[in-house]
Design a protein around this motif. Structure first.
Motif, short mmCIF file in Angstrom:
data_model
loop_
_atom_site.label_atom_id
_atom_site.label_comp_id
_atom_site.label_asym_id
_atom_site.label_seq_id
_atom_site.Cartn_x
_atom_site.Cartn_y
_atom_site.Cartn_z
N SER A 117 0.83 -1.20 0.00
CA SER A 117 0.00 0.00 0.00
C SER A 117 0.86 1.25 0.00
O SER A 117 0.60 2.21 -0.73
N TRP A 118 1.90 1.24 0.84
CA TRP A 118 2.84 2.38 0.88
C TRP A 118 3.50 2.59 -0.47
O TRP A 118 3.61 3.72 -0.97
N GLU A 119 3.95 1.47 -1.09
CA GLU A 119 4.60 1.56 -2.40
C GLU A 119 3.65 2.14 -3.44
O GLU A 119 4.03 3.02 -4.22
N ASN A 120 2.40 1.65 -3.45
CA ASN A 120 1.42 2.15 -4.42
C ASN A 120 1.13 3.63 -4.21
O ASN A 120 1.01 4.39 -5.18
N THR A 121 1.03 4.03 -2.93
CA THR A 121 0.78 5.44 -2.63
C THR A 121 1.93 6.32 -3.12
O THR A 121 1.72 7.35 -3.76
N LYS A 122 3.17 5.89 -2.80
CA LYS A 122 4.35 6.66 -3.22
C LYS A 122 4.47 6.69 -4.73
O LYS A 122 4.79 7.72 -5.33
N LYS A 123 4.20 5.54 -5.37
CA LYS A 123 4.29 5.48 -6.82
C LYS A 123 3.26 6.41 -7.45
O LYS A 123 3.56 7.12 -8.42
N ALA A 124 2.04 6.41 -6.90
CA ALA A 124 0.99 7.29 -7.42
C ALA A 124 1.39 8.75 -7.23
O ALA A 124 1.16 9.59 -8.12
N ALA A 125 2.00 9.07 -6.08
CA ALA A 125 2.43 10.45 -5.82
C ALA A 125 3.51 10.86 -6.81
O ALA A 125 3.49 11.98 -7.36
N VAL A 126 4.47 9.96 -7.06
CA VAL A 126 5.56 10.27 -8.01
C VAL A 126 5.00 10.44 -9.42
O VAL A 126 5.39 11.36 -10.15
N GLU A 127 4.07 9.54 -9.79
CA GLU A 127 3.48 9.65 -11.12
C GLU A 127 2.68 10.94 -11.26
O GLU A 127 2.71 11.58 -12.31
#
Length: 200
Positions: A117-127
């Motif tokens: 979940s953390w990875e997906n959140t960070k990835k979405a923020a970076v994207e």
């Protein structure tokens, strides 16, 4: 102990009858019932010894098998109880182990889920940040393209103005040359600077 008391009660009335006849049936009854130790013949001859023998036989013969049976049964029972206790302990340990493994598995799954979940959140923020930068770049690109077009237009305008000035000056110089040529024709004088007229 209840059997011993019952046997004593049965044996006690028989010695009350005449000594020789009851002694033989008492001994036979005693031998049939107990069959562990037959009374000695001397004791059968003596009625007083017979009562003592019965007491001795009862004390020695009855408690020994009674003591052996419960002790053997209690040992077996203790072994069975110990085995049951060990099985119970082992099953409790196994249940605890399974519970701990399940807890560890659940904890690991929960942590892995949190990491995903953390990875997906960070990835979405970076994207999202990348898209924002791309939008900014596109906006800047369009702004720069507009500026470049305006600059090209300004340069073209300035070039046109310069061309117009050159054309105007040329026209002025040609007009001046024509006027000077007319003046020289009218006066009849020749121009002093011929080279200048040829543009050299």
């Amino acid at each position: 102990m209840a059997e011993v008391e019952a046997k004593q009660v049965e044996v006690a009335p028989e010695p009350a009858s005449p000594p020789p006849p009851p002694a033989a049936p008492a001994a036979e009854t005693h031998v049939d019932e107990k069959a562990v130790l037959p009374p000695p013949p001397k004791e059968e001859a003596k009625p007083v010894d017979d009562s003592k023998a019965l007491a001795v036989v009862e004390k020695v013969a009855d408690p020994a098998p009674a003591a052996e049976k419960p002790s053997g049964g209690s040992i077996d029972r203790d072994i069975v109880l110990a085995r049951l206790e060990t099985d119970k302990r082992m099953s409790l340990i196994k249940a605890w182990e399974e519970s701990e493994k399940t807890k560890a598995e659940n904890k690991a799954v929960k942590k892995l889920s949190a990491i995903a979940s953390w990875e997906n959140t960070k990835k979405a923020a970076v994207e999202a940040q990348l898209r924002k930068i791309e939008e900014q770049l596109e906006k800047k690109k369009s702004e720069y393209a507009e500026k470049m077009k305006n600059k090209v237009a300004m340069l073209h305008k300035e070039a046109e103005e310069k061309r117009a000035m050159v054309e105007a000056r040329r026209g002025e110089e040609m007009l001046k040359a024509e006027e000077m040529a007319a003046k020289y024709r009218a006066t009849g004088h020749a121009p002093k600077k011929l080279i200048g007229c040829f543009g050299v």
